[in-house]
Motif scaffolding. Structure first.
Motif, mmCIF file in Angstrom:
data_model
loop_
_atom_site.group_PDB
_atom_site.id
_atom_site.type_symbol
_atom_site.label_atom_id
_atom_site.label_comp_id
_atom_site.label_asym_id
_atom_site.label_seq_id
_atom_site.Cartn_x
_atom_site.Cartn_y
_atom_site.Cartn_z
ATOM 1 N N MET A 1 -3.579 27.137 1.349
ATOM 2 C CA MET A 1 -3.806 25.696 1.292
ATOM 3 C C MET A 1 -3.769 25.010 2.714
ATOM 4 N N LYS A 2 -5.020 24.232 2.726
ATOM 5 C CA LYS A 2 -4.921 23.350 4.170
ATOM 6 C C LYS A 2 -4.235 22.191 3.924
ATOM 7 N N PHE A 3 -3.436 21.671 4.945
ATOM 8 C CA PHE A 3 -2.536 20.628 5.170
ATOM 9 C C PHE A 3 -3.582 19.188 4.571
ATOM 10 N N PHE A 4 -2.711 18.386 3.706
ATOM 11 C CA PHE A 4 -3.333 17.198 3.205
ATOM 12 C C PHE A 4 -2.317 16.319 2.878
ATOM 13 N N VAL A 5 -2.893 14.975 2.711
ATOM 14 C CA VAL A 5 -1.702 13.924 2.370
ATOM 15 C C VAL A 5 -2.990 13.387 1.228
ATOM 16 N N PRO A 6 -2.436 13.163 -0.065
ATOM 17 C CA PRO A 6 -3.116 12.762 -1.401
ATOM 18 C C PRO A 6 -3.807 11.419 -0.661
ATOM 19 N N ALA A 7 -4.742 11.119 -1.195
ATOM 20 C CA ALA A 7 -5.677 9.698 -0.672
ATOM 21 C C ALA A 7 -5.895 9.584 0.806
ATOM 22 N N ALA A 8 -5.738 10.463 1.457
ATOM 23 C CA ALA A 8 -6.008 10.171 2.921
ATOM 24 C C ALA A 8 -7.472 10.764 3.158
ATOM 25 N N LYS A 9 -8.291 10.083 3.700
ATOM 26 C CA LYS A 9 -9.769 10.449 3.643
ATOM 27 C C LYS A 9 -10.346 11.516 4.601
ATOM 28 N N ASP A 10 -9.468 11.667 5.483
ATOM 29 C CA ASP A 10 -9.718 12.730 6.621
ATOM 30 C C ASP A 10 -8.290 13.233 7.326
ATOM 31 N N ASP A 11 -8.535 14.203 8.016
ATOM 32 C CA ASP A 11 -7.304 14.924 8.818
ATOM 33 C C ASP A 11 -6.612 13.820 9.731
ATOM 34 N N ILE A 12 -7.256 13.062 10.282
ATOM 35 C CA ILE A 12 -6.663 12.145 11.096
ATOM 36 C C ILE A 12 -5.750 10.915 10.377
ATOM 37 N N LYS A 13 -6.328 10.493 9.323
ATOM 38 C CA LYS A 13 -5.335 9.714 8.365
ATOM 39 C C LYS A 13 -4.240 10.383 7.733
ATOM 40 N N ALA A 14 -4.640 11.641 7.252
ATOM 41 C CA ALA A 14 -3.334 12.406 6.774
ATOM 42 C C ALA A 14 -2.374 12.614 7.721
ATOM 43 N N GLU A 15 -2.461 12.728 9.195
ATOM 44 C CA GLU A 15 -1.623 12.812 9.995
ATOM 45 C C GLU A 15 -1.048 11.389 10.324
ATOM 46 N N GLN A 16 -1.775 10.367 10.181
ATOM 47 C CA GLN A 16 -0.876 9.065 10.485
ATOM 48 C C GLN A 16 0.075 8.823 9.165
ATOM 49 N N VAL A 17 -0.494 8.996 7.970
ATOM 50 C CA VAL A 17 0.274 8.760 6.942
ATOM 51 C C VAL A 17 1.495 9.763 6.711
ATOM 52 N N TYR A 18 1.202 11.107 7.106
ATOM 53 C CA TYR A 18 2.592 12.004 7.176
ATOM 54 C C TYR A 18 3.343 11.312 8.280
ATOM 55 N N SER A 19 3.030 10.931 9.377
ATOM 56 C CA SER A 19 4.009 10.593 10.485
ATOM 57 C C SER A 19 4.703 9.529 10.181
ATOM 58 N N ALA A 20 3.918 8.340 9.338
ATOM 59 C CA ALA A 20 4.470 7.226 9.139
ATOM 60 C C ALA A 20 5.419 7.466 8.193
ATOM 61 N N LEU A 21 5.491 8.207 7.140
ATOM 62 C CA LEU A 21 6.285 8.633 6.065
ATOM 63 C C LEU A 21 7.521 9.285 6.630
ATOM 64 N N ALA A 22 7.490 10.085 7.562
ATOM 65 C CA ALA A 22 8.412 10.824 8.213
ATOM 66 C C ALA A 22 9.324 9.966 9.090
ATOM 67 N N GLN A 23 8.741 9.149 9.729
ATOM 68 C CA GLN A 23 9.514 8.106 10.744
ATOM 69 C C GLN A 23 10.399 7.090 9.574
ATOM 70 N N SER A 24 9.623 6.574 8.760
ATOM 71 C CA SER A 24 10.400 5.707 7.632
ATOM 72 C C SER A 24 11.667 6.272 6.838
ATOM 73 N N LEU A 25 11.261 7.638 6.817
ATOM 74 C CA LEU A 25 12.418 8.521 6.078
ATOM 75 C C LEU A 25 13.245 9.114 7.026
ATOM 76 N N LYS A 26 13.096 8.960 8.172
ATOM 77 C CA LYS A 26 14.009 9.684 9.171
ATOM 78 C C LYS A 26 13.998 11.154 8.877
ATOM 79 N N ALA A 27 12.761 11.654 8.731
ATOM 80 C CA ALA A 27 12.737 13.031 8.336
ATOM 81 C C ALA A 27 11.809 13.547 9.682
#
Length: 109
Positions: A1-27
């Protein structure tokens, strides 16, 4: 399975959302990203997968799992109301009863 974040329209947006979540959660942001997680909570076998709802035990309704982060001794499971835009993520221990399945690609591909 290729990396994705639900509702992210492309790979760049998926990376941005993932990074923002990680930063917010201190993960940590790691090369290997979790797609699916199995664990035991109060002697009940549980499983979740990015892009699908959590087990009904957690009472998050049809909210999708946005990301699963691997921390030192535990995992952080994030939905919209549990670590996404509000609330705390679901924490589960990292032990012999937990098993992570990773996306087949990584951030270096």
């Amino acid at each position: 399975m290729k990396f994705f974040v639900p509702a992210a329209k492309d790979d760049i947006k998926a990376e941005q959302v993932y990074s923002a979540l990680a930063q917010s959660l201190k993960a940590p942001i790691t090369e290997k990203r979790i797609w699916k997680l199995q664990w035991c909570d109060r002697e009940i076998d549980m499983e979740c997968e990015v892009g699908k709802p959590l087990p009904s035990f957690y009472q998050t309704g049809k909210e999708l799992v946005l990301a699963i982060f691997e921390c030192e001794n535990f995992y952080k499971i994030c939905t919209l109301s549990r670590g996404g835009i509000k609330g705390e993520p679901i924490l589960t221990g990292k032990n012999s009863q937990s098993s992570a399945t990773y996306f087949s690609d990584n951030i270096n591909n």
